[in-house]
Motif scaffolding. Sequence first.
Motif, PDB file in Angstrom:
ATOM      1  N   GLU A 131       0.836  -1.213   0.000  1.00 55.61           N
ATOM      2  CA  GLU A 131       0.000   0.000   0.000  1.00 55.61           C
ATOM      3  C   GLU A 131       0.865   1.256   0.000  1.00 55.61           C
ATOM      4  O   GLU A 131       0.548   2.238  -0.673  1.00 55.61           O
ATOM      5  CB  GLU A 131      -0.894  -0.013   1.241  1.00 55.61           C
ATOM      6  CG  GLU A 131      -1.796   1.183   1.372  1.00 55.61           C
ATOM      7  CD  GLU A 131      -2.611   1.133   2.657  1.00 55.61           C
ATOM      8  OE1 GLU A 131      -2.829   2.198   3.252  1.00 55.61           O
ATOM      9  OE2 GLU A 131      -3.027   0.031   3.060  1.00 55.61           O
ATOM     10  N   ARG A 132       1.979   1.239   0.735  1.00 57.92           N
ATOM     11  CA  ARG A 132       2.849   2.411   0.850  1.00 57.92           C
ATOM     12  C   ARG A 132       3.861   2.522  -0.297  1.00 57.92           C
ATOM     13  O   ARG A 132       4.405   3.592  -0.544  1.00 57.92           O
ATOM     14  CB  ARG A 132       3.608   2.353   2.180  1.00 57.92           C
ATOM     15  CG  ARG A 132       2.725   2.578   3.391  1.00 57.92           C
ATOM     16  CD  ARG A 132       3.448   2.124   4.661  1.00 57.92           C
ATOM     17  NE  ARG A 132       2.721   2.425   5.884  1.00 57.92           N
ATOM     18  CZ  ARG A 132       1.716   1.699   6.352  1.00 57.92           C
ATOM     19  NH1 ARG A 132       1.287   0.631   5.694  1.00 57.92           N
ATOM     20  NH2 ARG A 132       1.125   2.030   7.485  1.00 57.92           N
ATOM     21  N   ALA A 133       4.139   1.423  -0.973  1.00 56.02           N
ATOM     22  CA  ALA A 133       5.197   1.387  -1.982  1.00 56.02           C
ATOM     23  C   ALA A 133       4.790   2.093  -3.272  1.00 56.02           C
ATOM     24  O   ALA A 133       3.635   2.058  -3.680  1.00 56.02           O
ATOM     25  CB  ALA A 133       5.573  -0.061  -2.284  1.00 56.02           C
ATOM     26  N   ASP A 134       5.780   2.715  -3.898  1.00 56.65           N
ATOM     27  CA  ASP A 134       5.582   3.319  -5.213  1.00 56.65           C
ATOM     28  C   ASP A 134       5.651   2.253  -6.304  1.00 56.65           C
ATOM     29  O   ASP A 134       5.018   2.392  -7.349  1.00 56.65           O
ATOM     30  CB  ASP A 134       6.656   4.375  -5.479  1.00 56.65           C
ATOM     31  CG  ASP A 134       6.601   5.503  -4.469  1.00 56.65           C
ATOM     32  OD1 ASP A 134       5.490   5.993  -4.183  1.00 56.65           O
ATOM     33  OD2 ASP A 134       7.663   5.879  -3.947  1.00 56.65           O
ATOM     34  N   ALA A 135       6.464   1.215  -6.054  1.00 60.22           N
ATOM     35  CA  ALA A 135       6.618   0.124  -7.022  1.00 60.22           C
ATOM     36  C   ALA A 135       6.664  -1.194  -6.261  1.00 60.22           C
ATOM     37  O   ALA A 135       7.275  -1.287  -5.202  1.00 60.22           O
ATOM     38  CB  ALA A 135       7.897   0.299  -7.832  1.00 60.22           C
TER      39      ALA A 135
END
Length: 142
Positions: free
Chosen positions: A125-129
């Motif tokens: 959920e927090r990750a960009d990739a």
Amino acid sequence: MQLFIGGACAGKRDAVSERFPTACWHRLGTGVPLDGWRAPATAAVPLVVTDWTAWIEAAFDAEPDDDRLRGRLAAALDSLTAAERQGGLTVVLILPEMGRGIVPMSPATRRLRDLAGWLAQDAAERADAVWYVRHGLVKSLK
């Protein structure tokens, strides 16, 4: 934040090493504080955080409440995300994919699988990739 997730011996470390050859690696585990990572001297050097499963297993005895333990893990993710935003640091997480839908018989193993799964969801959920690694093949999921 970038997340690499996959099963045991799937090639996650190799994939991260290829993409981030100058990275500073922080290995969690027994006796290693969850927030004990240190940002590299320069933002140009990515921070790789790995061995989350060892840390979760070590935390079982100290924290019997899964919600509180998940909260501690989420707080660590938030701290890493804040470090990225404030200092331009690139954070790379390596997480295990456990179970593939198989429910372990042992309560302790089920608990580990559940917490690792919640951590993976919170990290994704927090990750960009998000990258899924299987058999050395890397697939972008997000």
